[in-house]
Design a protein around this motif. Structure first.
Motif, PDB file in Angstrom:
ATOM      1  N   VAL A 137       0.854  -1.186   0.000  1.00  0.00           N
ATOM      2  CA  VAL A 137       0.000   0.000   0.000  1.00  0.00           C
ATOM      3  C   VAL A 137       0.894   1.241   0.000  1.00  0.00           C
ATOM      4  O   VAL A 137       1.831   1.343   0.786  1.00  0.00           O
ATOM      5  CB  VAL A 137      -0.931   0.004   1.237  1.00  0.00           C
ATOM      6  CG1 VAL A 137      -1.702   1.316   1.331  1.00  0.00           C
ATOM      7  CG2 VAL A 137      -1.898  -1.168   1.168  1.00  0.00           C
ATOM      8  N   THR A 138       0.586   2.176  -0.909  1.00  0.00           N
ATOM      9  CA  THR A 138       1.436   3.357  -1.030  1.00  0.00           C
ATOM     10  C   THR A 138       0.728   4.633  -0.577  1.00  0.00           C
ATOM     11  O   THR A 138       1.365   5.649  -0.341  1.00  0.00           O
ATOM     12  CB  THR A 138       1.909   3.523  -2.486  1.00  0.00           C
ATOM     13  OG1 THR A 138       0.748   3.467  -3.331  1.00  0.00           O
ATOM     14  CG2 THR A 138       2.870   2.428  -2.877  1.00  0.00           C
ATOM     15  N   GLY A 139      -0.598   4.585  -0.460  1.00  0.00           N
ATOM     16  CA  GLY A 139      -1.293   5.796  -0.019  1.00  0.00           C
ATOM     17  C   GLY A 139      -2.776   5.532   0.197  1.00  0.00           C
ATOM     18  O   GLY A 139      -3.312   4.501  -0.234  1.00  0.00           O
ATOM     19  N   VAL A 140      -3.421   6.440   0.907  1.00  0.00           N
ATOM     20  CA  VAL A 140      -4.881   6.367   1.104  1.00  0.00           C
ATOM     21  C   VAL A 140      -5.413   7.780   0.881  1.00  0.00           C
ATOM     22  O   VAL A 140      -4.912   8.736   1.496  1.00  0.00           O
ATOM     23  CB  VAL A 140      -5.245   5.891   2.538  1.00  0.00           C
ATOM     24  CG1 VAL A 140      -6.765   5.797   2.706  1.00  0.00           C
ATOM     25  CG2 VAL A 140      -4.597   4.557   2.873  1.00  0.00           C
ATOM     26  N   THR A 141      -6.420   7.900   0.013  1.00  0.00           N
ATOM     27  CA  THR A 141      -6.999   9.222  -0.264  1.00  0.00           C
ATOM     28  C   THR A 141      -8.516   9.121  -0.197  1.00  0.00           C
ATOM     29  O   THR A 141      -9.082   8.016  -0.203  1.00  0.00           O
ATOM     30  CB  THR A 141      -6.590   9.709  -1.666  1.00  0.00           C
ATOM     31  OG1 THR A 141      -6.879   8.663  -2.603  1.00  0.00           O
ATOM     32  CG2 THR A 141      -5.117  10.063  -1.751  1.00  0.00           C
ATOM     33  N   ARG A 142      -9.174  10.274  -0.139  1.00  0.00           N
ATOM     34  CA  ARG A 142     -10.642  10.278  -0.155  1.00  0.00           C
ATOM     35  C   ARG A 142     -11.109  10.001  -1.583  1.00  0.00           C
ATOM     36  O   ARG A 142     -10.504  10.499  -2.539  1.00  0.00           O
ATOM     37  CB  ARG A 142     -11.135  11.659   0.278  1.00  0.00           C
ATOM     38  CG  ARG A 142     -12.323  11.629   1.224  1.00  0.00           C
ATOM     39  CD  ARG A 142     -12.806  13.019   1.490  1.00  0.00           C
ATOM     40  NE  ARG A 142     -11.752  13.891   2.008  1.00  0.00           N
ATOM     41  CZ  ARG A 142     -11.522  14.097   3.297  1.00  0.00           C
ATOM     42  NH1 ARG A 142     -12.244  13.501   4.202  1.00  0.00           N
ATOM     43  NH2 ARG A 142     -10.566  14.904   3.682  1.00  0.00           N
ATOM     44  N   SER A 143     -12.179   9.218  -1.708  1.00  0.00           N
ATOM     45  CA  SER A 143     -12.684   8.932  -3.066  1.00  0.00           C
ATOM     46  C   SER A 143     -13.334  10.188  -3.641  1.00  0.00           C
ATOM     47  O   SER A 143     -13.635  11.133  -2.910  1.00  0.00           O
ATOM     48  CB  SER A 143     -13.708   7.803  -3.015  1.00  0.00           C
ATOM     49  OG  SER A 143     -14.852   8.267  -2.335  1.00  0.00           O
ATOM     50  N   GLU A 144     -13.574  10.170  -4.950  1.00  0.00           N
ATOM     51  CA  GLU A 144     -14.168  11.357  -5.591  1.00  0.00           C
ATOM     52  C   GLU A 144     -15.509  11.710  -4.974  1.00  0.00           C
ATOM     53  O   GLU A 144     -15.851  12.871  -4.812  1.00  0.00           O
ATOM     54  CB  GLU A 144     -14.335  11.101  -7.088  1.00  0.00           C
ATOM     55  CG  GLU A 144     -13.071  11.449  -7.845  1.00  0.00           C
ATOM     56  CD  GLU A 144     -13.120  11.023  -9.286  1.00  0.00           C
ATOM     57  OE1 GLU A 144     -14.234  10.841  -9.818  1.00  0.00           O
ATOM     58  OE2 GLU A 144     -12.021  10.871  -9.853  1.00  0.00           O
ATOM     59  N   THR A 145     -16.294  10.678  -4.615  1.00  0.00           N
ATOM     60  CA  THR A 145     -17.616  10.938  -4.026  1.00  0.00           C
ATOM     61  C   THR A 145     -17.503  11.386  -2.564  1.00  0.00           C
ATOM     62  O   THR A 145     -18.470  11.888  -1.991  1.00  0.00           O
ATOM     63  CB  THR A 145     -18.479   9.656  -4.082  1.00  0.00           C
ATOM     64  OG1 THR A 145     -17.685   8.589  -3.557  1.00  0.00           O
ATOM     65  CG2 THR A 145     -18.947   9.350  -5.473  1.00  0.00           C
ATOM     66  N   VAL A 151      -7.606   3.190  -1.555  1.00  0.00           N
ATOM     67  CA  VAL A 151      -6.337   2.679  -1.031  1.00  0.00           C
ATOM     68  C   VAL A 151      -5.449   2.333  -2.230  1.00  0.00           C
ATOM     69  O   VAL A 151      -5.757   1.417  -2.998  1.00  0.00           O
ATOM     70  CB  VAL A 151      -6.576   1.423  -0.154  1.00  0.00           C
ATOM     71  CG1 VAL A 151      -5.257   0.890   0.397  1.00  0.00           C
ATOM     72  CG2 VAL A 151      -7.549   1.737   0.967  1.00  0.00           C
ATOM     73  N   GLN A 152      -4.382   3.089  -2.385  1.00  0.00           N
ATOM     74  CA  GLN A 152      -3.501   2.851  -3.543  1.00  0.00           C
ATOM     75  C   GLN A 152      -2.497   1.740  -3.212  1.00  0.00           C
ATOM     76  O   GLN A 152      -1.857   1.795  -2.153  1.00  0.00           O
ATOM     77  CB  GLN A 152      -2.719   4.123  -3.899  1.00  0.00           C
ATOM     78  CG  GLN A 152      -3.541   5.178  -4.622  1.00  0.00           C
ATOM     79  CD  GLN A 152      -4.218   6.138  -3.651  1.00  0.00           C
ATOM     80  OE1 GLN A 152      -3.662   6.438  -2.610  1.00  0.00           O
ATOM     81  NE2 GLN A 152      -5.413   6.594  -3.986  1.00  0.00           N
ATOM     82  N   THR A 153      -2.441   0.769  -4.102  1.00  0.00           N
ATOM     83  CA  THR A 153      -1.460  -0.309  -3.926  1.00  0.00           C
ATOM     84  C   THR A 153      -0.602  -0.385  -5.184  1.00  0.00           C
ATOM     85  O   THR A 153      -0.931   0.233  -6.205  1.00  0.00           O
ATOM     86  CB  THR A 153      -2.129  -1.684  -3.714  1.00  0.00           C
ATOM     87  OG1 THR A 153      -2.585  -2.168  -4.982  1.00  0.00           O
ATOM     88  CG2 THR A 153      -3.290  -1.618  -2.743  1.00  0.00           C
ATOM     89  N   ASP A 154       0.454  -1.189  -5.100  1.00  0.00           N
ATOM     90  CA  ASP A 154       1.306  -1.388  -6.276  1.00  0.00           C
ATOM     91  C   ASP A 154       0.537  -2.035  -7.413  1.00  0.00           C
ATOM     92  O   ASP A 154       0.987  -2.033  -8.555  1.00  0.00           O
ATOM     93  CB  ASP A 154       2.484  -2.317  -5.901  1.00  0.00           C
ATOM     94  CG  ASP A 154       3.573  -1.556  -5.189  1.00  0.00           C
ATOM     95  OD1 ASP A 154       3.482  -0.315  -5.153  1.00  0.00           O
ATOM     96  OD2 ASP A 154       4.497  -2.205  -4.659  1.00  0.00           O
ATOM     97  N   SER A 352      -2.409  13.263   3.189  1.00  0.00           N
ATOM     98  CA  SER A 352      -3.473  13.297   2.175  1.00  0.00           C
ATOM     99  C   SER A 352      -4.869  13.425   2.797  1.00  0.00           C
ATOM    100  O   SER A 352      -5.777  13.960   2.167  1.00  0.00           O
ATOM    101  CB  SER A 352      -3.402  12.065   1.271  1.00  0.00           C
ATOM    102  OG  SER A 352      -3.581  10.910   2.044  1.00  0.00           O
ATOM    103  N   LEU A 353      -5.045  12.938   4.044  1.00  0.00           N
ATOM    104  CA  LEU A 353      -6.391  12.991   4.642  1.00  0.00           C
ATOM    105  C   LEU A 353      -6.480  14.056   5.747  1.00  0.00           C
ATOM    106  O   LEU A 353      -7.475  14.109   6.465  1.00  0.00           O
ATOM    107  CB  LEU A 353      -6.770  11.618   5.210  1.00  0.00           C
ATOM    108  CG  LEU A 353      -6.903  10.472   4.197  1.00  0.00           C
ATOM    109  CD1 LEU A 353      -7.168   9.160   4.898  1.00  0.00           C
ATOM    110  CD2 LEU A 353      -8.011  10.760   3.191  1.00  0.00           C
TER     111      LEU A 353
END
Ligand SMILES: Cc1cc2nc3c(=O)[nH]c(=O)nc-3n(C[C@H](O)[C@H](O)[C@H](O)COP(=O)(O)OP(=O)(O)OC[C@H]3O[C@@H](n4cnc5c(N)ncnc54)[C@H](O)[C@@H]3O)c2cc1C
Length: 430
Positions: A137-145, A151-154, A352-353
């Protein structure tokens, strides 16, 4: 690319996001997944347990074997299952009661192999492997909605309602200044390096210096001394303590009284927790192992520090703080790990959050739900487990029992959230 259901051969249930993405399939992540399945009523398809390793729990088992650990320091009621006596029953069923090792003035402790075999049994029994997604896992961001987390993974992006970070203890590569400019092939290793091999270290022809004064130094020093000439080099006299902290810290009531009454995110909390933890100590049964090895003249325990090293064709030339030297040596570091708040993912997610960080960069959690607070004080859908949760869970946060404490709060907060939304729905109707 959105990978709602990673292509890992696991059951697919359509486009719904995961209820939980747990980052880290070590002792904590696996234990949490087990609780969510067994007591939270979740199905495997609702939980994604992301770990870059091929097998769940591999990180713990590898590190424990690398440092020559024979038995756990914690008792037989501490394991990844939900029932306290599960490990004991497993031992009885497999006729392995002898692997519950008796300890003076303390309950029995399991051997490492019994603990790991029991954990594998739980993983198989509950099909926890079906939740495992092998990736980083490289990052976690809020979804567009805005109502979900990405959850960004490789291997792509996973969608989740909630995320739990269970990323472990921190980076093991804490090399002292005197070791930083040595060539890569010099005989200097950290006992928890992924590529550290006790078998290879045992074959080294010259003297071995194991640096560190706690249990993770004493155990490999004993194991290596069965094969080669070893000195355990500690900055301080060896301190003997049976447990990592006084067992009353296992109870929420004590943690609430002693820790939750101090301001969230404060240094005072960390100071209280550090004072309660017996870090850098060894239990009496490891002290006995050291004494036996010393009696056989295989092992020397020396107080001091290395001040400089130089690589030579036959090993390291080492200088100590008392002016003495050793030639053709290898050095094995057992000097602990770097601070877990500096884990790159922790930094990335906080940024990011917009999540709040307190003293020494630890996440500021809501003590009751263990949700990581946003900088505006509201609760996010990210929680943490393990060493990262120390300011709310207390001195045993990183230990096996800490995972159980986190699971309890996660399950309770879920029930609370469900009843809050039911009552607001009722209010809406009336
Ligand atoms: C040698 C040793 C002996 C111990 N003995 C005991 C004991 O007897 N009793 C006790 O209670 N405690 C003990 N502990 C303490 C504690 O229980 C262990 O450290 C335990 O492994 C902590 O579990 P964890 O899940 O937090 O970390 P780990 O087991 O290290 O798991 C973390 C996982 O996160 C994964 N990860 C990290 N970053 C990412 C990412 N970005 N993406 C995907 N995956 C990621 C890693 O691959 C790893 O598998 C011991 C610790 C060690 C090292």
């Amino acid at each position: 690319m959105t990978v709602n259901r990673p292509d890992t051969g696991r059951t697919s249930s359509g486009p719904e996001p995961y209820e939980y993405v747990i980052v880290g399939g070590g002792v904590h992540g696996t234990c949490l997944a087990n609780y969510l399945l067994a007591e939270g009523g979740h199905a495997q398809r609702e939980i994604c347990l992301v770990d870059l390793r091929e097998q769940l729990l591999a990180s713990f088992a590898t590190r424990a074997r690398q440092c020559g650990m024979r038995t756990l320091r914690s008792t037989y009621v501490h394991h990844i299952d939900t029932e306290p006596f599960s490990l004991e029953s497993f031992a009885e069923g497999a006729h392995r009661e002898a692997e519950l090792v008796s300890t003076e003035n303390y309950p029995n402790r399991p051997t490492l192999e019994l603990f790991v075999d029991h954990a594998r049994n739980v993983i198989n029994r509950r099909d926890i492997g079906e939740c495992h997604f092998q990736s980083k896992v490289t990052g976690v961001t809020r979804s567009e909605t805005g109502d979900r987390l990405d959850v960004q993974t490789d291997s792509g992006t996973l969608e989740a309602r909630r995320v739990v970070l269970a990323v472990g203890l921190g980076s093991p590569r804490t090399v002292p200044a005197w070791g930083r400019s040595l060539p890569d092939d010099a005989p200097l290793a950290h006992v928890w390096d992924d590529d550290f091999s006790p078998a290879t270290a045992a074959e080294f022809a010259g003297p071995t210096f194991v640096v560190g004064g706690g249990i993770t130094a004493a155990q490999p020093a004993c194991s290596l001394s069965e094969h080669t000439d070893v000195t355990l080099l500690s900055r301080h006299d060896l301190d003997i303590e049976l447990t990592e902290a006084d067992p009353y810290w296992i109870n929420w009531r004590h943690v609430e009284q002693e820790i939750h009454t101090l301001p969230s995110g404060s240094k005072a909390r960390l100071d209280r927790i550090r004072a309660a933890r017996n870090d850098g100590t060894i239990p009496p049964y490891v002290e006995r192992r050291l004494d036996e090895a010393r009696d056989c003249r295989d092992l020397e325990v020396r107080r001091g520090e290395i001040t400089s090293t130089a690589a030579t064709d036959d090993g390291l030339f080492v200088r100590f703080d008392d002016g003495t030297t050793a030639a053709n040596a290898q050095v094995v570091l057992a000097t602990g790990v770097g601070p877990v708040p500096e884990h790159p993912l922790v930094e990335a997610v906080a940024e990011s959050l917009s999540l709040e960080r307190g003293a020494d960069g630890f996440p500021v959690l809501d003590d009751r739900t263990l949700a990581w607070r946003r900088t505006d004080g509201s609760r996010s859908a990210v929680s943490v487990s393990g060493a990262l949760a120390e300011p709310s869970v207390g001195p045993f946060a990183r230990n096996i029992v800490g995972a159980r404490r986190v699971a309890e709060r996660l399950l309770a907060s879920r029930t609370e959230a469900a009843s809050e939304s039911a009552s607001s729905a009722l209010k809406g109707r009336s």
